[in-house]
Design a protein around this motif. Structure first.
Motif, short mmCIF file in Angstrom:
data_model
loop_
_atom_site.label_atom_id
_atom_site.label_comp_id
_atom_site.label_asym_id
_atom_site.label_seq_id
_atom_site.Cartn_x
_atom_site.Cartn_y
_atom_site.Cartn_z
N UNK A 1 0.83 -1.21 0.00
CA UNK A 1 0.00 0.00 0.00
C UNK A 1 0.86 1.26 0.00
N UNK A 2 2.00 1.22 0.72
CA UNK A 2 2.91 2.37 0.74
C UNK A 2 3.46 2.65 -0.66
N UNK A 3 3.87 1.59 -1.35
CA UNK A 3 4.44 1.75 -2.68
C UNK A 3 3.39 2.28 -3.66
N UNK A 4 2.17 1.72 -3.57
CA UNK A 4 1.09 2.18 -4.45
C UNK A 4 0.80 3.66 -4.21
N UNK A 5 0.75 4.07 -2.95
CA UNK A 5 0.49 5.47 -2.63
C UNK A 5 1.62 6.36 -3.13
N UNK A 6 2.86 5.88 -3.03
CA UNK A 6 3.99 6.69 -3.49
C UNK A 6 3.94 6.88 -5.01
N UNK A 7 3.52 5.85 -5.73
CA UNK A 7 3.38 5.98 -7.19
C UNK A 7 2.32 7.02 -7.52
N UNK A 8 1.19 6.94 -6.81
CA UNK A 8 0.07 7.84 -7.10
C UNK A 8 0.34 9.28 -6.67
N UNK A 9 1.19 9.45 -5.66
CA UNK A 9 1.49 10.80 -5.18
C UNK A 9 2.64 11.45 -5.95
N UNK A 10 3.28 10.69 -6.82
CA UNK A 10 4.38 11.24 -7.62
C UNK A 10 3.81 12.07 -8.77
N UNK A 11 4.71 12.70 -9.50
CA UNK A 11 4.31 13.52 -10.64
C UNK A 11 4.22 12.71 -11.92
N UNK A 12 4.27 11.39 -11.79
CA UNK A 12 4.23 10.54 -12.97
C UNK A 12 2.84 10.49 -13.60
#
Length: 623
Positions: free
Chosen positions: A397-408
């Motif tokens: 869940x942490x990794x998924x949130x980090x992907x979604x919170x990035x500017x990608x």
């Protein structure tokens, strides 16, 4: 000694000068209501005396005066104030244009509750909830189909409304460019006439007024600066680039851009280079079209695409009452027919890109499980790529949130089977296609062996859309081809389902391949999408999307209205100040006429007296 008739000449000069002053005052009064006119003043000057100190002259008690003369006629202008108005005017029209168009956008989102997208979507979820309770009921299936049609109709209608505003913007942009080019050509032509007039020693006041008036009108259309340092090099710049220089005028043109919703790119007419206009009416129109309305359309397309994709993902894996399975509830039109998403971008007949919208990993994950891995993922971003690091103590869940919170421009979530899903968003840059995953890379093992998306780590195992068959770098992950442009324009309920509502799937097959009576698990799962974090672009749920779109339009509309009032007040002060300096005051001009009339009468009386003196000398002396 002085001439016998010098007094007559002195009086004549006075009469001519006062006549010129009266004529100029009358000219001012005549043009009191002429747009752009600046009041004129006659510069009166003492005429050169009869004797000058530096020349030989006979002895005299002093320099003998020769009266006065009208030296020149000048405009009353404040150049610094003119430059200030020119530089500020573009902001007034910029915000006024934005305010008008945001009023249109607000009307689109201020739909009556019974026909709005949100209310129709709520009814759509409710119909699936009802079907999950009564899966054997045909009427419940009919309600799902009917409400699905109402929802897609409202989505189509909103897209058409946004596209209608986009069309209006294109028309206004084209008309404004023609105005800009016309004003630039007129200014250049006036520059030539002014230079010729100056060369003859004249003051072309009316021509200068015409040019300043055109510059004022031009400053409302684009953000310009003017240079008055030399009349034969009078220059107008737009964003630091020359628009007018002396008698030469450049201009703008529109260049057709493929796959840009019919929108054209603003370019310089002579070079074809992209032009940048950040202010004025033209700048506002371009920004509204290419940023504001484009963002609203992209947001609607993102919601529509993710909504249809999520519903279809469940529906095609479920079974209808008539035994039909593998059927999408909503129609999805792929951008390319090639199953691998291969696309010929440059039109040379060879496939050179891969247009893929979604990856679904092969391995089931647990959201709260620590991954025990280290590495850095790389995703496509608005400009270049963005890196997202992960650590051994991170949970999925942490990794998924980090992907979604990035500017990608790639978003992630776990699907109904707990498989990791990567989806492309709309592209911020116009040159990049929407809903296309452009780059995915992992220096470690999270996206490879752990999630089951990529074949290998590092650059060698990366997925990049700049080549055909890029999906060969996927580790058996399922993928979906990019949809056709603007899915909100064509989304509709699958005709196969509309023709037979019993095809609406409500349950899943069991271990024996059949479906249990009264099974409504699939319908319940579709209904639960309503409150699931599904990452619709930058929003996490459908409710986030609706709240964000309405708030965004409302706040920007309020900002435009407030700024318009502020700029109107600023420009009113500047224009009032200029009018107080350059404007015609009828009372003042009438007072000047009376003053110069008295001067004229006095000069005439002087000539009469001088004439009587001469008459006495010539005709009566010695009689």
């Amino acid at each position: 000694m002085g001439s016998t008739f010098s007094g007559i000449e002195l009086g004549k000069r006075s009469i001519m000068a006062h006549t010129q002053a009266i004529t100029t005052a009358g000219h001012n009064i005549s043009n009191a209501n002429t747009e752009g006119y600046s009041r004129q003043r006659v510069e009166l000057k003492e005429f050169d005396p009869l004797y000058r100190p530096e020349l030989e002259r006979p002895e005299a008690p002093g320099m003998v005066g020769q009266g006065m003369v009208a030296e020149s006629i000048t405009r009353v202008r404040d150049q610094l104030l003119d430059e200030r108005i020119t530089e500020q005017a573009n902001q007034e029209t910029y915000w006024d244009t934005r305010s008008k168009y945001y009023s249109m956008l607000e009307k689109i989102y201020n739909e009556p509750d019974d026909i709005s997208i949100r209310s129709n979507m709520d009814k759509f979820w409710e119909s699936w909830q009802e079907l999950s309770i009564h899966p054997e009921n045909q009427a419940s299936r009919q309600a799902v189909v009917t409400r699905g049609e109402s929802l897609t109709d409202s989505i189509n209608q909103r897209y058409e409304s946004l596209q209608g505003i986009n069309t209006l913007l294109n028309g206004d942009i084209d008309a404004t460019i023609k105005q800009v080019n016309n004003y630039a050509n007129q200014i250049a032509a006036l520059n030539g006439e002014i230079v010729r007039s100056k060369g003859m020693g004249d003051n072309p006041n009316d021509l200068l007024d015409q040019r300043d008036n055109l510059v004022d009108k031009l400053s409302k259309l684009v953000n310009i600066t003017r240079s008055d340092r030399d009349d034969d090099e009078f220059m107008v710049h737009v964003d630091g680039r020359v628009l007018v220089q002396g008698g030469i005028a450049r201009g703008f043109d529109l260049k057709t851009v493929v796959d840009n919703n019919g929108n054209s790119q603003l370019v310089w007419k002579d070079t074809g280079d992209n032009a940048v206009v950040r202010g004025g009416q033209l700048g506002a129109l371009i920004e509204l079209r290419d940023t504001d309305v484009r963002n609203e359309m992209q947001s609607l397309n993102t919601m529509t695409m993710n909504f249809a994709d999520l519903v279809n993902d469940v529906h095609r894996n479920a079974v209808g009452a008539n035994g039909t399975t593998g059927l999408d509830f909503f129609t999805e039109h792929p951008f390319v027919e090639n199953v691998n998403g291969n696309y010929d971008v440059n039109g040379d007949g060879l496939m050179d890109h891969s247009y893929v919208f979604r990856f679904t990993g092969t391995n089931r994950l647990s959201a709260q499980e620590q991954i025990g891995l280290e590495g850095t993922m790389t995703f496509s971003a608005p400009s270049g790529t963005v890196n997202v690091a992960y650590h051994s103590t991170d949970t999925v869940a942490d990794v998924v949130s980090r992907i979604n919170d990035s500017n990608g421009e790639v978003k992630a979530y776990l699907d109904r089977n707990n498989n990791l899903v990567l989806k492309a968003t709309t592209a911020q840059a116009q040159e990049n296609p929407d809903f296309v995953i452009r780059h995915v890379e992992d220096s470690g093992m999270f996206l490879t062996g752990y999630a089951g998306i990529l074949n290998g780590s590092g650059a060698a195992g990366a997925y990049d859309f700049n080549r055909a068959d890029a999906v060969n770098n996927l580790a058996g992950a399922q993928f979906a081809v990019t949809p056709m442009v603007n899915p909100s324009a064509y989304i509709t309920v699958n005709p196969a389902i509309k023709s037979d509502v019993m095809s609406v799937a409500a349950g899943f097959t069991d271990a024996s391949g059949g479906i249990a009576a009264g099974d409504g698990k699939a319908a319940l799962e579709i209904a639960s999408i309503r409150n699931t974090q599904v990452m619709i672009g930058r929003n996490r749920t459908f409710d986030d999307y609706f709240a964000d779109t309405v708030t965004n339009v409302g706040l920007k509309g309020e900002q435009a209205e407030t700024q318009t009032k502020n700029q109107n007040a600023i420009m009113a002060d500047l224009r009032n100040m200029r009018d107080s300096i350059s404007g015609v005051n009828i009372d003042e001009e009438l007072a000047d006429i009376i003053k110069f009339q008295h001067g004229y009468n006095a000069a005439a009386s002087f000539i009469k007296t001088w004439n009587e003196m001469l008459d006495t000398i010539i005709n009566r002396l010695g009689v």
